[in-house]
Structures are given as structure tokens and as C-alpha cells.
Design a protein around this motif. Sequence first.
Motif, PDB file in Angstrom:
ATOM      1  N   ILE A  87       0.857  -1.190   0.000  1.00  0.00           N
ATOM      2  CA  ILE A  87       0.000   0.000   0.000  1.00  0.00           C
ATOM      3  C   ILE A  87       0.890   1.235   0.000  1.00  0.00           C
ATOM      4  O   ILE A  87       1.796   1.355   0.833  1.00  0.00           O
ATOM      5  N   TYR A  88       0.636   2.139  -0.939  1.00  0.00           N
ATOM      6  CA  TYR A  88       1.436   3.353  -1.098  1.00  0.00           C
ATOM      7  C   TYR A  88       0.532   4.576  -0.944  1.00  0.00           C
ATOM      8  O   TYR A  88      -0.626   4.559  -1.358  1.00  0.00           O
ATOM      9  N   ALA A  89       1.087   5.645  -0.374  1.00  0.00           N
ATOM     10  CA  ALA A  89       0.305   6.868  -0.192  1.00  0.00           C
ATOM     11  C   ALA A  89       1.192   8.092  -0.385  1.00  0.00           C
ATOM     12  O   ALA A  89       2.426   8.023  -0.250  1.00  0.00           O
ATOM     13  N   ALA A  90       0.556   9.221  -0.650  1.00  0.00           N
ATOM     14  CA  ALA A  90       1.270  10.456  -0.975  1.00  0.00           C
ATOM     15  C   ALA A  90       2.121  10.977   0.172  1.00  0.00           C
ATOM     16  O   ALA A  90       3.076  11.726  -0.048  1.00  0.00           O
ATOM     17  N   ASN A  91       1.797  10.610   1.414  1.00  0.00           N
ATOM     18  CA  ASN A  91       2.545  11.105   2.569  1.00  0.00           C
ATOM     19  C   ASN A  91       3.622  10.142   3.058  1.00  0.00           C
ATOM     20  O   ASN A  91       4.210  10.349   4.119  1.00  0.00           O
ATOM     21  N   TYR A  92       3.905   9.094   2.292  1.00  0.00           N
ATOM     22  CA  TYR A  92       4.955   8.155   2.672  1.00  0.00           C
ATOM     23  C   TYR A  92       6.321   8.703   2.244  1.00  0.00           C
ATOM     24  O   TYR A  92       6.425   9.748   1.598  1.00  0.00           O
ATOM     25  N   GLY A  93       7.376   7.976   2.584  1.00  0.00           N
ATOM     26  CA  GLY A  93       8.732   8.453   2.342  1.00  0.00           C
ATOM     27  C   GLY A  93       9.093   8.559   0.875  1.00  0.00           C
ATOM     28  O   GLY A  93       8.554   7.840   0.022  1.00  0.00           O
ATOM     29  N   ILE A  94      10.043   9.439   0.578  1.00  0.00           N
ATOM     30  CA  ILE A  94      10.556   9.625  -0.778  1.00  0.00           C
ATOM     31  C   ILE A  94      11.256   8.338  -1.232  1.00  0.00           C
ATOM     32  O   ILE A  94      11.986   7.730  -0.452  1.00  0.00           O
ATOM     33  N   PRO A  95      10.993   7.854  -2.469  1.00  0.00           N
ATOM     34  CA  PRO A  95      10.361   8.541  -3.613  1.00  0.00           C
ATOM     35  C   PRO A  95       8.889   8.205  -3.814  1.00  0.00           C
ATOM     36  O   PRO A  95       8.354   8.436  -4.910  1.00  0.00           O
ATOM     37  N   THR A  96       8.207   7.656  -2.800  1.00  0.00           N
ATOM     38  CA  THR A  96       6.811   7.249  -2.980  1.00  0.00           C
ATOM     39  C   THR A  96       5.903   8.384  -3.460  1.00  0.00           C
ATOM     40  O   THR A  96       5.082   8.173  -4.367  1.00  0.00           O
ATOM     41  N   PRO A  97       6.001   9.626  -2.902  1.00  0.00           N
ATOM     42  CA  PRO A  97       5.091  10.687  -3.376  1.00  0.00           C
ATOM     43  C   PRO A  97       5.182  10.942  -4.879  1.00  0.00           C
ATOM     44  O   PRO A  97       4.150  11.063  -5.557  1.00  0.00           O
ATOM     45  N   SER A  98       6.406  11.028  -5.425  1.00  0.00           N
ATOM     46  CA  SER A  98       6.530  11.276  -6.865  1.00  0.00           C
ATOM     47  C   SER A  98       6.062  10.075  -7.681  1.00  0.00           C
ATOM     48  O   SER A  98       5.476  10.225  -8.764  1.00  0.00           O
ATOM     49  N   LYS A  99       6.289   8.879  -7.152  1.00  0.00           N
ATOM     50  CA  LYS A  99       5.800   7.663  -7.803  1.00  0.00           C
ATOM     51  C   LYS A  99       4.282   7.691  -7.901  1.00  0.00           C
ATOM     52  O   LYS A  99       3.701   7.326  -8.934  1.00  0.00           O
ATOM     53  N   MET A 100       3.624   8.163  -6.841  1.00  0.00           N
ATOM     54  CA  MET A 100       2.168   8.212  -6.841  1.00  0.00           C
ATOM     55  C   MET A 100       1.640   9.294  -7.779  1.00  0.00           C
ATOM     56  O   MET A 100       0.610   9.117  -8.430  1.00  0.00           O
ATOM     57  N   ILE A 101       2.335  10.416  -7.870  1.00  0.00           N
ATOM     58  CA  ILE A 101       1.918  11.480  -8.790  1.00  0.00           C
ATOM     59  C   ILE A 101       1.905  10.955 -10.222  1.00  0.00           C
ATOM     60  O   ILE A 101       0.968  11.194 -10.990  1.00  0.00           O
ATOM     61  N   THR A 102       2.953  10.214 -10.590  1.00  0.00           N
ATOM     62  CA  THR A 102       3.019   9.647 -11.936  1.00  0.00           C
ATOM     63  C   THR A 102       1.903   8.649 -12.186  1.00  0.00           C
ATOM     64  O   THR A 102       1.250   8.663 -13.241  1.00  0.00           O
ATOM     65  N   ALA A 103       1.656   7.787 -11.203  1.00  0.00           N
ATOM     66  CA  ALA A 103       0.617   6.770 -11.361  1.00  0.00           C
ATOM     67  C   ALA A 103      -0.766   7.413 -11.503  1.00  0.00           C
ATOM     68  O   ALA A 103      -1.576   6.981 -12.344  1.00  0.00           O
ATOM     69  N   ILE A 104      -1.042   8.427 -10.700  1.00  0.00           N
ATOM     70  CA  ILE A 104      -2.337   9.110 -10.778  1.00  0.00           C
ATOM     71  C   ILE A 104      -2.491   9.794 -12.136  1.00  0.00           C
ATOM     72  O   ILE A 104      -3.566   9.755 -12.752  1.00  0.00           O
ATOM     73  N   SER A 105      -1.428  10.416 -12.624  1.00  0.00           N
ATOM     74  CA  SER A 105      -1.487  11.056 -13.935  1.00  0.00           C
ATOM     75  C   SER A 105      -1.771  10.037 -15.030  1.00  0.00           C
ATOM     76  O   SER A 105      -2.610  10.269 -15.918  1.00  0.00           O
ATOM     77  N   ASP A 106      -1.111   8.884 -14.959  1.00  0.00           N
ATOM     78  CA  ASP A 106      -1.360   7.829 -15.941  1.00  0.00           C
ATOM     79  C   ASP A 106      -2.793   7.320 -15.853  1.00  0.00           C
ATOM     80  O   ASP A 106      -3.422   7.011 -16.871  1.00  0.00           O
ATOM     81  N   MET A 107      -3.311   7.235 -14.627  1.00  0.00           N
ATOM     82  CA  MET A 107      -4.677   6.772 -14.432  1.00  0.00           C
ATOM     83  C   MET A 107      -5.685   7.752 -15.034  1.00  0.00           C
ATOM     84  O   MET A 107      -6.662   7.345 -15.673  1.00  0.00           O
TER      85      MET A 107
END
Length: 220
Positions: free
Chosen positions: A100-120
Motif C-alpha cells: 500500500i502506497y500513499a502520498a505522505n509516505y517516504g521519498i520517492p513514494t510521493p513522486s511515484k504516486m503522482i506519476t501513477a495518478i497522472s497515468d490513471m
Amino acid sequence: MLNMKSIALFFLLASTAISNRLGEPNDEKRRLGASTVDLGTAGDYAILTKTGVTTTGVTSIIGNVGTSPIAGTAITGFGLIMDPTNLYSTSSVVVGGGKIYAANYGIPTPSKMITAISDMETAYMDAAGRVNPNYTELGAGSIEGKTLEAGLYKWGGNVHFTSKVTFHGNLTDIWILQIANNLQVGFGAQVFLTGGAKWENIFWQVSEAADIRTNSHVEG
């Protein structure tokens, strides 16, 4: 019961922000629905949401779960256990090695999530922009007991089934289901795949919420 609002992967769901700007699809999106939807990095997730996901009762999710821009606190009912790296958490609800990944987790998870949301969001716009449906308002929204052949389906309201629905086709067939309102899956309801149909070729494009009741099984 699993309830999702905003955008999710196996259900491409519109948040308020994206549904307000759907409008007319771009010219390059004006094509038949019988071709796949490119999920990009969003394809790495079983559930991907902008505003959270809640589970009550018996739930089992195979694969990763992600949320952004909202924090991991919006993932409720999962009993999250944070990994020591602070990059992801785990849950007994999420099986098969899923994280489970979230925007407030440690780097680089936030940028990873931004990319995934954009792709979605790109995938959602693609699915929503498909035109010339093969089937319109099938069953007036009730697909209970129906066998769905490959193609583009479109409904102007809710879609629901209470016990089962079957997707029948070959290994390369594609299904895109454009649902203007909610998807409602009854208690213990099941999705069956026959004839070689593959779950990764089924795209539920839902504009409001997906309500998946206890002991149900959904593919796509």
C-alpha cells in the motif's frame, strides 16, 4: 464491503475534479472501443484512488493499493502496518505480495504516486472518450446473469448485478464499460471469465462510485 470514490484502476472512476472537465474527447480519441486502454504505471496497482478507499467486512485484494494526493489515512478498514522504510505499508486485506502506497509516505513514494495518478487520469479520459458503442443501455443498467461479448458498452445511469455476470471472449478481446453513474455489485456476486477472456482486458469506466458488497468477486 469495498467502497471506492474517485479514480481506481480496476474501476476507472472519475473524481469531481476530472469529471468536470471531460467534455468532448479529442479527435485522436474518437475511435472504436475494441482496442486496449493504456494504463501506464497505473497498471501496477489493483486499486488506485485520489480520495480514499474503505473496506468493511470480508475483503481480499490481490496487488498493490495506492492513494494520492490524499494521505494514507484515507485508506480505512485495512489495518495498515507501516514498513520500517516508510515507503509503503502492508495489510492482511492486501494479499499476493501487494503493498500500500500513499502520498505522505517516504521519498520517492510521493513522486511515484503522482506519476501513477497522472497515468490513471489519462487512461480514464481515453476510456471515457471512446465513441460508437456496440451496446447502449444494455438491460437498462441490470447486467445480472448476462454474458457480455467483447466491445464497447455505454450506460447513462447506474449499472448493477446481484449474483453473476460473465465475460466471454478470446485472449485478445477487449471490453470497455462506460458507466455514467455508479457500479453496484451485490453481496456474494461473481464475475466469471469464459472462452479465454482475460481480466486485464476488461475496463470499468465509472463516473461516480463503485460499491462492491461482501463476499463478491470482480474481475477487470
